[in-house]
Scaffold this motif. Structure first.
Motif, PDB file in Angstrom:
ATOM      1  N   THR A 247       0.827  -1.209   0.000  1.00 60.14           N
ATOM      2  CA  THR A 247       0.000   0.000   0.000  1.00 60.14           C
ATOM      3  C   THR A 247       0.857   1.253   0.000  1.00 60.14           C
ATOM      4  O   THR A 247       0.547   2.237  -0.691  1.00 60.14           O
ATOM      5  CB  THR A 247      -0.939   0.001   1.210  1.00 60.14           C
ATOM      6  OG1 THR A 247      -1.738  -1.195   1.187  1.00 60.14           O
ATOM      7  CG2 THR A 247      -1.859   1.212   1.201  1.00 60.14           C
ATOM      8  N   GLU A 252      -2.300   1.660  -3.152  1.00 59.92           N
ATOM      9  CA  GLU A 252      -3.559   0.974  -2.863  1.00 59.92           C
ATOM     10  C   GLU A 252      -3.242  -0.439  -2.382  1.00 59.92           C
ATOM     11  O   GLU A 252      -2.167  -0.967  -2.677  1.00 59.92           O
ATOM     12  CB  GLU A 252      -4.455   0.939  -4.102  1.00 59.92           C
ATOM     13  CG  GLU A 252      -3.855   0.214  -5.290  1.00 59.92           C
ATOM     14  CD  GLU A 252      -4.757   0.287  -6.513  1.00 59.92           C
ATOM     15  OE1 GLU A 252      -5.984   0.387  -6.347  1.00 59.92           O
ATOM     16  OE2 GLU A 252      -4.226   0.237  -7.640  1.00 59.92           O
ATOM     17  N   ALA A 256      -7.141  -4.508  -3.998  1.00 59.71           N
ATOM     18  CA  ALA A 256      -7.717  -3.432  -4.807  1.00 59.71           C
ATOM     19  C   ALA A 256      -6.972  -3.331  -6.132  1.00 59.71           C
ATOM     20  O   ALA A 256      -7.582  -3.145  -7.202  1.00 59.71           O
ATOM     21  CB  ALA A 256      -7.659  -2.110  -4.061  1.00 59.71           C
ATOM     22  N   TYR A 257      -5.658  -3.458  -6.076  1.00 56.62           N
ATOM     23  CA  TYR A 257      -4.872  -3.443  -7.308  1.00 56.62           C
ATOM     24  C   TYR A 257      -5.269  -4.618  -8.197  1.00 56.62           C
ATOM     25  O   TYR A 257      -5.430  -4.463  -9.420  1.00 56.62           O
ATOM     26  CB  TYR A 257      -3.379  -3.521  -6.982  1.00 56.62           C
ATOM     27  CG  TYR A 257      -2.495  -3.539  -8.208  1.00 56.62           C
ATOM     28  CD1 TYR A 257      -2.019  -2.360  -8.768  1.00 56.62           C
ATOM     29  CD2 TYR A 257      -2.160  -4.748  -8.816  1.00 56.62           C
ATOM     30  CE1 TYR A 257      -1.224  -2.379  -9.901  1.00 56.62           C
ATOM     31  CE2 TYR A 257      -1.364  -4.773  -9.960  1.00 56.62           C
ATOM     32  CZ  TYR A 257      -0.903  -3.586 -10.492  1.00 56.62           C
ATOM     33  OH  TYR A 257      -0.134  -3.610 -11.617  1.00 56.62           O
TER      34      TYR A 257
END
Length: 323
Positions: A247, A252, A256-257
């Motif tokens: 992160t 991120e 999420a990536y």
């Protein structure tokens, strides 16, 4: 898969707009086509690129390579103060500022356009009409306008593009697409590696032994049922340590990536293949087409099938002459 390869391998120019523009002063063209990316290089004479919002004009000399990132408008002219006389709109429409069509009157031959056949200023233009979905992170990392000097990358490629752009041989559009891709990759590789470059977080993260490894795993195996714990095990660190480090460097969390990457890969599969929505969902790690469609629509604004059919995408019709 390295940083640039991972982001540029999927999306490629597909029927990109390529043109040789020949102009005699005074001239000024207002670009309002909202294209995601445009490459420009002078082969003869000079031109000024005037960005929007009061940014400083940039002089383009022979051999220099400029990359303009849309959708902001900009002006290309013989001098910064020359008032625009021509407007290029979405889809390559060419008109006066009052909307009168100019495509036919400025047609000078195969992929050649301008106000004078023997003009003193000649510019090669290559425009990506659609944002390649995998390269969205890359586009977001670029400035509105960047210029690489004539002693930089692309010299042989620009020479080859100049010799090929006005040819009308079978398969010529594919040849030009590939040349444009090579020119873009070469330019971006130089841009990100220059001294003092402010490379994007994901690019810098690729050099980290832990996060770079994790990024390559996610990019190379998007269909794998990844969890942070599984990713941590493969990279040899703790779950909390990986999540925190990932992160911090990428901007991120890992999952999420992964979601963004999966949907970007899916967007290209929908556009480039005949695979069913269910098959695309499986290829990018979704066990159910419904869950995939919901996620896709949330991010793209349209469902997978509508995206494939072109709904919600910019018009690619080219109004400037290409032959």
């Amino acid at each position: 898969m390295d940083a640039l390869a991972g982001l540029l391998d999927g999306p490629r120019a597909r029927g990109a707009f390529l043109l040789r523009m020949v102009m005699e002063p005074p001239w000024s063209v207002r670009i309002e086509d909202r294209a995601p990316l445009c490459l420009m290089s002078m082969t003869e004479g000079e031109a000024w690129i005037v960005p929007a919002a009061g940014a400083e004009p940039v002089l383009l000399r022979p051999g220099d390579l400029a990359i303009a990132r849309g959708p902001q408008p900009y002006t290309v002219a013989d001098l910064p103060g020359t008032e625009p006389r021509t407007r290029i709109g979405p889809g390559g429409t060419c008109t006066t500022l009052r909307g009168e069509p100019l495509s036919r009157s400025m047609h000078l031959g195969v992929r050649t356009w301008g106000n004078a056949p023997d003009g003193t200023a000649t510019m090669l233009i290559g425009t990506y009409l659609l944002e390649g979905e995998i390269s969205r992170r890359l586009l977001d990392a670029l400035p509105t306008l960047l210029v690489l000097p004539g002693d930089g990358p692309g010299g042989p490629l620009l020479t080859l593009l100049d010799s090929e752009i006005a040819r009308d041989d079978p398969g010529q559009s594919v040849v030009l697409d590939r040349l444009l891709d090579l020119l873009l990759i070469d330019a971006l590789r130089t841009w990100f590696s220059r001294p003092g470059a402010e490379a994007p977080a994901w690019y810098r993260a690729m050099g980290d032994p832990v996060v770079g490894h994790a990024l390559r795993l996610l990019q190379n195996e998007p269909a794998h049922p990844w969890t942070v714990a599984a990713l941590a095990e493969r990279t040899g660190v703790s779950r909390a340590g990986l999540a925190r480090r990932f992160t911090e460097l990428v901007g991120e969390p890992p999952m999420a990536y992964l979601t963004g990457w999966r949907l970007a890969v899916a967007a290209d599969l929908l556009r480039e293949t005949d695979a069913t929505v269910e098959a695309v969902a499986r290829k990018v790690g979704y066990s159910q087409a419904f869950a995939f469609s919901t996620a896709f629509k949330r991010v793209r604004g349209v469902g997978p099938q509508d995206y494939r059919n072109g709904r919600g995408l910019p018009d690619r019709q080219q109004s400037l002459p290409v032959a």
